[in-house]
Scaffold this active site. Structure first.
Site, PDB file in Angstrom:
ATOM      1  N   GLU A   1      -7.093   6.511   3.150  1.00 24.52           N
ATOM      2  CA  GLU A   1      -6.470   6.476   4.527  1.00 24.52           C
ATOM      3  C   GLU A   1      -6.048   7.601   5.315  1.00 24.52           C
ATOM      4  O   GLU A   1      -5.147   8.283   5.823  1.00 24.52           O
ATOM      5  CB  GLU A   1      -4.739   5.766   4.350  1.00 24.52           C
ATOM      6  CG  GLU A   1      -4.778   4.459   3.805  1.00 24.52           C
ATOM      7  CD  GLU A   1      -3.500   3.565   3.749  1.00 24.52           C
ATOM      8  OE1 GLU A   1      -2.493   4.187   3.926  1.00 24.52           O
ATOM      9  OE2 GLU A   1      -3.410   2.463   3.410  1.00 24.52           O
TER      10      GLU A   1
ATOM     11  N   GLU B   1      -6.703  -2.302  -0.978  1.00 19.81           N
ATOM     12  CA  GLU B   1      -5.163  -2.418  -0.933  1.00 19.81           C
ATOM     13  C   GLU B   1      -5.052  -3.593  -0.210  1.00 19.81           C
ATOM     14  O   GLU B   1      -5.587  -3.424   1.011  1.00 19.81           O
ATOM     15  CB  GLU B   1      -4.674  -1.235  -0.451  1.00 19.81           C
ATOM     16  CG  GLU B   1      -4.433   0.172  -1.342  1.00 19.81           C
ATOM     17  CD  GLU B   1      -3.718   1.195  -0.766  1.00 19.81           C
ATOM     18  OE1 GLU B   1      -2.665   0.907  -0.201  1.00 19.81           O
ATOM     19  OE2 GLU B   1      -3.949   2.275  -0.764  1.00 19.81           O
TER      20      GLU B   1
HETATM   21  O1  AHR Z   1       0.226   1.172  -1.838  1.00 22.65           O
HETATM   22  C1  AHR Z   1       1.079   1.834  -1.270  1.00 22.65           C
HETATM   23  C2  AHR Z   1       0.687   2.745   0.007  1.00 22.65           C
HETATM   24  O2  AHR Z   1       0.300   1.890   0.949  1.00 22.65           O
HETATM   25  C3  AHR Z   1      -0.688   3.626  -0.583  1.00 22.65           C
HETATM   26  O3  AHR Z   1      -0.100   4.847  -1.061  1.00 22.65           O
HETATM   27  C4  AHR Z   1      -1.197   3.838   0.616  1.00 22.65           C
HETATM   28  O4  AHR Z   1      -2.498   4.014   0.591  1.00 22.65           O
HETATM   29  C5  AHR Z   1      -0.903   2.754   1.596  1.00 22.65           C
HETATM   30  O5  AHR Z   1      -0.479   3.094   2.800  1.00 22.65           O
END
Ligand code: AHR
Length: 501
Positions: A171, A290
């Site tokens: 990210e 994610e």
């Molecule tokens: O999964 C929790 C967080 O969400 C992770 O660390 C990040 O990559 C995202 O913003």
């Protein structure tokens, strides 16, 4: 009564299901590691400190790949602090926690072996760069005879870990990210890091960072710009998305996979635009590394990180999931499968304690959240080929979405086992839907079983004390070998398994 019809035709195949679609994620965050998967001294811990009660719940999920060590955590992480006999305690700036580094990559490798998964590793492109990423890769994948491979052997790990899939940062477009970059800066650094890493080990696969979520102001320009640098060196672009029912509007919440579909389509289109621009023969796929529901804990976590920072294994992101969250997870899984032609990796974020299907108590027990079950079903029965389902369904409007089909569904054909599974959600929360499933060109079909999760209470949860949300079997259906018919209860998760030839 409202109606829906699904036709599954033997000829309409979308793609093979890459088993890595059922991946997950363990980050050094909250209690995912400490008092989650690792708690030496716990009654159920083995000689490595791994909680066996947790492993017993992870194994049935059949997770093939687990992303590690972050997440935001990785952008300020020095992996060398977590290997060898001397571990260094550090401030983890991402989650304002204290990282003892008692658990590091060699421990994680051992744990993934115990649950039958492979590792997906992220490198730090926040505070670090090319050299550190290459050192880590050499430590993990090079056999012997170099400083880092011999260091691994000195640390008691003779065989290389052989990690195949590597994320180039995490990210990096996000304001919250340590070492955030512009798309240009990230693209250049990721391309050079990827190029060097493939010189260390040309068998690896690389993931270029996409936008942190669809509503990022720089989406999709971030993808277009960063990929214009990384395209030739990487194999996937990442996509991240979390949903939540902050507005307490269940109908609209369950419609948000419409947004997810638009997001996926736009990322695919952007990859293909860069492919065309570069006259490239390579098609870039998506790593949805994610995805989940995340909203219950956000407010209290922000306060906790400000008020009581620098705890080891603090209670962070401990969302307790409701019944409707389980429906949302089911809907997201269906959407991932519907795009399995381009999504090859997906990681439920995360696995234990942190926005997770499995929760533990320090020194105590373990329980399955509501969201455990749709993931269990899809991972267990959704292997084989995704069929393109032709769905005709009554539709409804919600406060933020139009023409939302009552029924969202997908079918997966497992040729080896001669099984076809239809996963379907009735996201009409008020009315039942009469559903017909027509299996075209399949012979000798019969119903193996029909499992359902349903509840009139959208916010019911599971807890250590009581499991209130779990699937049951249903037998009020008809099937004449060709057409299956049943009534889907309002707000229900349905798994219908056929034996087919
Ligand atoms: O999964 C929790 C967080 O969400 C992770 O660390 C990040 O990559 C995202 O913003």
């Amino acid at each position: 009564m409202r109606k829906a019809k699904i036709v599954v035709d033997k000829m309409y195949e979308l793609a093979d299901v890459d088993p890595r679609l059922y991946g997950s994620f363990i980050e050094h965050l909250g209690r995912a590691v400490y008092t989650g998967i690792y708690e030496p001294g716990h009654l159920c811990a083995d000689q490595y400190g791994f909680r066996q009660d947790v492993i017993e719940l992870v194994k049935p999920l059949q997770i093939p790949i687990i992303r590690y060590p972050g997440g935001n955590f990785v952008s300020n992480y020095n992996w060398e602090d977590g290997v060898g006999p001397e571990r260094k305690s550090r401030l983890d700036l991402a989650w304002r926690s204290l990282e003892t580094n008692e658990f590091g990559l060699n421990e994680f490798a051992k744990w993934t072996q115990a649950v039958g998964a492979e590792m997906m590793m992220a490198v730090n492109l926040g505070t670090s760069g090319i050299q550190e990423a290459c050192n880590l890769l050499e430590y993990c994948n090079h056999e012997k005879g170099t400083y880092y491979s011999d260091l691994r052997r000195q640390h008691g790990v003779e065989k290389p870990h052989g990690i195949k899939t590597w994320c180039l940062g995490n990210e990096m477009d996000g304001e919250w990210q340590i070492g955030r970059k512009t798309a240009q800066e990230y693209g250049r650094l990721a391309a050079e890091t990827g190029k060097a890493m493939k010189l260390v080990d040309d068998s690896i696969e690389l993931v270029s960072c996409g936008s942190s979520f669809e509503k990022m102001p720089t989406f999709p320009e971030w993808e277009a710009t960063s990929l214009s640098h990384t395209y030739d060196y990487v194999d996937y672009v990442s996509i991240h998305q979390y949903y939540g029912n902050q507005a307490h509007d269940t109908e609209d919440y369950l419609a948000s996979t419409q947004d997810m579909e638009n997001f996926i389509k736009t990322v695919v289109a952007t990859c293909d635009y860069i492919k065309a621009k570069k006259r490239s023969k390579k098609t870039l796929n998506l790593s949805f590394d994610e995805w989940n529901v995340w909203f219950h804990s956000i407010e209290s976590d922000d306060k906790a990180m400000k008020k009581t920072p620098w705890q080891v294994g603090p209670h962070l992101l401990e969302d307790v999931y409701t019944f409707e969250d389980a429906l949302m997870v089911g809907l997201m899984l269906i959407m991932i499968l519907k795009h399995a032609d381009r999504i090859k990796i997906a990681c439920l974020a995360q696995l234990v304690n942190v926005i997770a299907p499995i929760m533990t108590e320090p020194s105590g027990g373990v329980f399955k959240q509501t969201t455990y079950y749709p993931f269990l079903h899809v991972s267990n029965y959704g292997r084989g080929k995704v069929m393109i389902p032709l769905i005709q369904s009554d539709k409804h409007d919600t406060s933020g979405h139009e023409d939302v089909s009552d029924i969202e569904a997908v079918a997966v054909y497992n040729q080896e086992n001669e099984e076809m599974t239809v996963f379907a959600v009735n996201r009409n929360i008020h009315e039942p839907v009469d559903l017909k499933i027509h299996l075209r060109d399949f012979q000798n079909s019969r119903v193996l079983d029909y499992q359902v999760m349903e509840s009139k209470n959208m916010v019911v949860v599971n807890s250590m004390a009581e499991e209130r949300v779990y699937p049951g079997f249903k037998d009020d259906y008809t099937f004449d070998g060709d057409e299956f018919e049943t009534v889907l209860t309002p707000a229900s998760w349905n798994v219908i398994r056929f034996s087919v030839k």
